[in-house]
Structures are given as structure tokens and as C-alpha cells.
Design an enzyme around this catalytic site. Structure first.
Site, PDB file in Angstrom:
ATOM      1  N   ASP A 505      42.398  42.225  39.883  1.00  0.00           N
ATOM      2  CA  ASP A 505      41.425  41.480  39.078  1.00  0.00           C
ATOM      3  C   ASP A 505      42.074  41.213  37.717  1.00  0.00           C
ATOM      4  OD1 ASP A 505      39.343  40.688  37.438  1.00  0.00           O
ATOM      5  OD2 ASP A 505      37.886  42.084  38.306  1.00  0.00           O
ATOM      6  N   HIS A 506      42.372  39.958  37.468  1.00  0.00           N
ATOM      7  CA  HIS A 506      43.148  39.638  36.253  1.00  0.00           C
ATOM      8  C   HIS A 506      42.319  39.786  34.978  1.00  0.00           C
ATOM      9  CE1 HIS A 506      46.519  38.429  34.074  1.00  0.00           C
ATOM     10  NE2 HIS A 506      46.895  37.351  34.739  1.00  0.00           N
TER      11      HIS A 506
END
Ligand code: CAO
Length: 533
Positions: A505-506
Site C-alpha cells: 500500500d503506497h
């Protein structure tokens, strides 16, 4: 059972009216009053309801056909004697055929009462929409209010041009013929429409007990463009009713019917993702504004069978959609050299078998991932629901994706960083068996910090796994190891390489964090002695 026909009723003498929509299909069981086709002249659209209950055995018209009164629409296998009243009772009246208004009361001051015209004898009909307000200027024929019975909606038009002085009704009021809607100051004091006409005309004979199935009975031969539209919306009464029941602003829905006409399926398709998003409880964002997928009838292309999804598959589908829509996901790939790991594993196989353990590469990978989560804690976090904070975890619980006949389950190995290889192997085997036997408890599937999804036994070079949101920010996909030529600086040597894909999850993890995590992981898997450091 007798086969009976359903024909076009009296549509006010209109001839060659186009069929623009067929709302039913062969096999459907009709109730009396169900909409079966929609006809359209250049001025008005009309839904034609069934005047008999029964099962449809044949549809005799196609979209685009031109029909007139008594054209056969359907054949139904009528239910017993349930056939309804004979055709004489019309259910549709064309907007083009004027239904004369009750006499307007012309005031000396050029103010007239706007009254409900003849609405086919219907009493206590609800006002569902008021299209004007005091001060508005209207042209003759402009819609003033929309009435609705349980079978039809009707727009009541202004019978003269002028300025609305006041309104005497509100949404929800029940009205009948002669009820005063409000006061209109006519332009120059003149009332445009003739007002002395009787309440009924030949063109629109009184229907059965209910109001006529019209979209707008006209008080005067007014232009009928408004018949098919309220504001910019083009929809029939049944669709309008559904939209109102669901609280849908029809202006926001795209119509897929002919000429952009709204259909019930358009309303449903609009509402479905909104309801699903609400039910999924997605709190870290939302899927608003995502266009609905069209509904496809696959039987048009060949034989099909529709099978209900298992509960697990439905939950997985929801979780995947949630993740896809909420998580800006990046996937990084690398190969780990497991030549030495495999040599060690093979050397341990006999000992493992002796103690009843099955030692696959997976427990080694779990052990390495646990170490990486400790060494690079940027992955051992969750996004906080406030959208501004990160939850850091001081424990290392690792989820293992397990393929079961009913769908995907992810049991969690707790405190994986503190367990030995045999213990991990036994626990993974025990949890995978419980998953396949449908015996996992909810607690055994909760609390994971990171997931490993191994497709190694099945094959493939790599894939992009989905992050399990919102609890986790990373997931490792493991594909099938294979011998590859690797350059050692002097020559190519055969090495057993394990493809890894790390999705993250950036929002929570930066590329540099991911790079460090992957590099550490690959180095540990490549040389297990690093676990001792
Ligand atoms: N490369 C090459 N061979 C591999 C391998 C890899 N990456 N991973 C496993 N293998 C081998 C094993 O060594 C074993 O061979 P041997 O019996 O000769 O030792 C064989 O493949 C079968 O392994 P397994 O599947 O029984 O055991 P596992 O520990 O590798 O996996 C489990 C256990 C529960 C993870 C697995 O059975 C499973 O369900 N995987 C599917 C997960 C999944 O569906 N992920 C997708 C999620 S997203 O849709």
C-alpha cells in the site's frame, strides 16, 4: 390453460406508434398492470401494462415495430379465469390526444385558479413532484405538478401562459379533479386554452377504476415534450417510482434505453455499488463516482448456467473490490536464490518425516518474512482509520493464503518470528487442513500483519497479489522456483531461483522501504545463516 393475447389498448387513435422498449421476455410471469412494452410517438411515450395475468409464451413485436390499437403484443398462458377486463378499458392514452381540462376559473383580475383536470375519475391522487414555485413564469403546457397513482404518473400542465402567483398544494397532498393547485396571473389576462370542454373526450375514454396509464394527461392541446421529461430526465412512471423509492436523483443516472430513456436496470445499476460500498463499511475512502458495470444477458451468446457463489467467495470478492478501490498498490519483483535453502531442506526431509512434519519451502519463507518485518518495520503497520496516522505493531502474525474448495481463506500464524521451522511447518499444515475442512475459527483468521500467498506448487513466474486492506499494507506472492543461469561475475552457473512479488500500500510504504524489505528478504532466503545475525 388457454392462450390469450394482449393487444395494444386504445391509444387515443394514434397509428403506427413505435415500440421503443420491451420490458418482458418469454417465460416471465405477468401480473395484471405490469409494464410490458413502451411505445413512443414523436411527442410522448406510453407504458402499456398487461391487462391479464399469466405466463408469457410468445412476444409478437420487436423494438422498432409500429403498432396501433389492437395490434397483438403478447401471448400469455392465462392463469385460470384470471383474465382481466376486456380490451375496451384503455390503459394508455397518448399525450397527443388531448384530455380536456375542467373549466378554468377566470378571475376578473386575469388571475385564474389552476385546477386538476379530468384524471379519469381517480380520487385522492398523490402529488409527487411540484415543478414550479410562486413567481415562476410558465408557458401554456408547462408542467405544474406530477401526480401518481400506484399505476401511473401524470403531469398536470399549465393551461395558459402566465406567472405563478401562489401555490395551494405541496408534495404528498392528495388531489382529485377540480382541486385547486394554485393561482396563475395570465399574460394580458387572456386564457390561452379553451376551457369550456367537457371533462371527458372521445379520445381519452375513462379507464377502469384506476387513473389512466398516461404520462401526462393534457389539459389543452399543449406541446407534449414535457410528457416524457421532468427536467432533463426521460423516464416512465414505473422507473420514476422506483427511483423515488430508492431516493435516487434521476438526473445523475445515465439511461441506457432508446434515446437515453432511463430503465429500471439503470436505477438498480446506479444504486448497487453505492449500497455495496456502504455495506462493506469501507472507511478509508470510498468508491463514489465509479460508473456501474452494464448488465449483460450472456444467454444471448450461447448456453449458460448460473451458479451461486459460496459465502467465502462472496466475502473475498467484496474484500478484493474494497482493496482494489481503496489501496494505491505497487508490486515489486525479485528472485531469491534458494539453491542452498533447498539443499538444506532436502537434508532435513528425513528428520522432518520422522517427527511427522512436512517441510516445504513455505515455512522457510515465513521465517524469512517474519525476520524482514522485524528488520524493516515499515511493513508491520496498518493505516489508521483517521487517514492521518499509522498503527505500528509490536507483534509478527503472518497470514497464509489457503486455497479451499469453497474459496480463499487466510489463517494466521501468530508470533511467527518466535517459532522454529518445524513448528511453523506443523502450524501451517494444521491451519491449511482446518481451512480445507471448514473448521477455522474467526480468531484464527484475524490479526495478521502481512500475508504470504504461495502459488509455487501450481506454477507461474509472478503475479501481483492484492493487499488485505485495511489491516495490512503488504503481501508477498511466491511463484514456482526453477533453475536459471545466473552470472557470478565469471560465468553462468545454474541456480534455483524463487520468483517473489511484493505488493504494498503506497500510502503507508514508500518504494525505498519496499526496496529495503525485498533486498533483506531475498538475502535471508538466499542465506539462512543471516537469521542468526
Ligand atoms: N516452487 C517450487 N515448488 C514448490 C514451491 C515453489 N515456490 N512451493 C511449494 N512447492 C512444492 C512443495 O515443495 C511440494 O512439493 P514436495 O511435496 O515435493 O515437497 C509441492 O509444491 C506442494 O506444496 P503444498 O502446496 O502442498 O505446500 P506449500 O507449503 O507450498 O503450500 C498452502 C501450502 C496451504 C499455502 C497451499 O497448499 C495453498 O493452498 N496454496 C494456494 C494459495 C493461494 O490460493 N494463493 C492465491 C491467493 S490470491 O488468489
Amino acid at each position: 390453460m388457454a392462450i390469450q393475447t394482449i393487444k395494444v389498448p386504445d391509444i387515443g387513435g394514434a397509428e403506427g406508434v413505435e415500440v421503443i422498449e420491451i420490458s418482458v421476455k418469454v417465460g416471465d410471469v405477468l401480473a395484471e398492470g405490469d409494464s410490458i412494452v413502451v411505445l413512443e410517438t414523436d411527442k410522448a411515450s406510453m407504458e402499456i401494462p398487461a391487462d391479464k395475468a399469466g405466463k408469457i409464451v410468445a412476444i409478437k413485436v420487436n423494438v422498432g415495430d409500429k403498432v396501433s390499437q389492437d395490434s397483438i403484443l403478447l401471448e400469455v398462458e392465462a392463469e385460470g379465469e384470471a383474465a382481466a377486463a376486456p380490451q375496451a378499458a384503455p390503459v394508455a392514452a397518448p399525450a397527443a390526444a388531448p384530455v380536456a381540462a375542467a373549466p378554468a376559473q377566470v378571475a376578473a383580475s386575469a388571475e385564474i385558479n389552476m385546477v386538476v383536470p379530468d384524471i379519469g375519475g381517480a380520487e385522492g391522487v398523490e402529488i409527487i413532484e411540484i415543478a414550479v414555485k410562486a413567481g415562476d413564469e410558465v408557458a401554456a403546457g408547462d408542467s405544474l405538478v406530477v401526480l401518481e397513482t400506484d399505476k401511473a404518473s401524470m403531469e398536470i400542465p399549465a393551461e395558459a401562459a402566465g406567472k405563478i402567483v401562489s401555490l395551494a398544494v405541496k408534495v404528498g397532498d392528495k388531489v382529485s379533479q377540480g382541486t385547486v393547485i394554485g393561482v396563475l396571473a395570465t399574460l394580458g389576462g387572456a386564457v390561452a386554452a379553451p376551457v369550456a370542454a367537457p371533462a371527458k373526450t372521445e379520445a381519452a375514454p375513462a379507464p377502469k377504476a384506476e387513473a389512466p396509464k398516461v404520462e401526462a394527461p393534457k389539459a389543452a392541446p399543449a406541446p407534449a415534450a414535457e410528457v416524457e421529461q421532468t427536467g432533463d430526465v426521460y423516464a416512465g412512471p414505473a422507473v420514476r417510482k422506483l427511483a423515488r423509492q430508492l431516493g435516487v436523483d434521476m438526473g445523475k443516472v445515465s439511461g441506457t434505453g432508446p434515446r437515453g430513456r432511463l430503465q429500471k436496470d439503470d436505477i438498480r445499476a446506479y444504486v448497487k455499488p453505492i449500497v455495496q460500498a456502504a455495506q462493506s463499511g469501507a472507511s478509508l475512502g470510498g468508491g463514489s463516482g465509479i460508473p456501474a458495470l452494464p448488465v449483460i444477458d450472456y444467454s444471448k451468446f450461447g448456453e449458460i448456467e448460473i451458479v451461486k457463489m459460496s459465502k467465502i467467495k462472496k466475502l473475498t470478492a467484496e474484500a478484493m473490490t474494497r482493496s482494489w478501490l481503496n489501496v494505491p498498490r505497487i508490486t515489486q519483483f525479485d528472485d531469491a536464490d534458494i539453491t542452498d535453502l533447498e539443499a538444506f531442506r532436502n537434508s532435513m526431509k528425513a528428520e522432518a518425516e520422522k517427527r511427522g512434519s512436512k517441510l516445504t519451502p513455505l515455512p522457510f519463507i515465513v521465517k524469512a518474512v517474519a525476520a524482514a518485518l522485524v528488520a524493516e518495520p515499515s511493513f508491520n503497520v496498518s493505516m489508521h482509520q483517521d487517514g492521518e496516522s499509522i498503527v505500528h505493531k509490536k507483534f509478527v502474525h503472518i497470514g497464509i493464503a489457503v486455497d479451499t474448495p469453497n474459496g480463499l481463506l487466510v489463517p494466521v500464524v501468530r508470533n511467527a518470528d518466535k517459532k522454529g521451522l518445524f513448528e511453523l511447518a506443523d502450524e501451517i499444515n494444521m491451519l491449511a487442513k482446518k481451512a480445507r475442512d471448514g473448521k477455522l475459527t474467526p480468531a484464527e483468521m484475524q490479526g495478521g500483519c502481512f500475508t504470504i500467498s504461495s502459488l509455487g506448487a501450481m506454477g507461474g513466474n509472478g503475479f501481483t497479489p492484492m493487499v488485505s486492506a485495511p489491516t495490512e499494507v503488504g503481501i508477498l506472492g511466491v511463484s514456482r522456483a526453477q533453475m536459471k543461469p545466473v552470472w557470478n561475475g565469471k560465468e553462468f552457473i545454474p541456480r534455483n531461483m524463487l520468483p517473489l512479488s511484493l505488493s504494498y500500500d503506497h500510502r503507508a510504504v514508500n518504494g525505498s522501504d519496499a526496496g529495503r524489505f525485498m533486498t533483506y528478504l531475498v538475502s535471508v532466503i538466499g542465506d539462512l545463516r543471516r537469521l542468526l545475525l
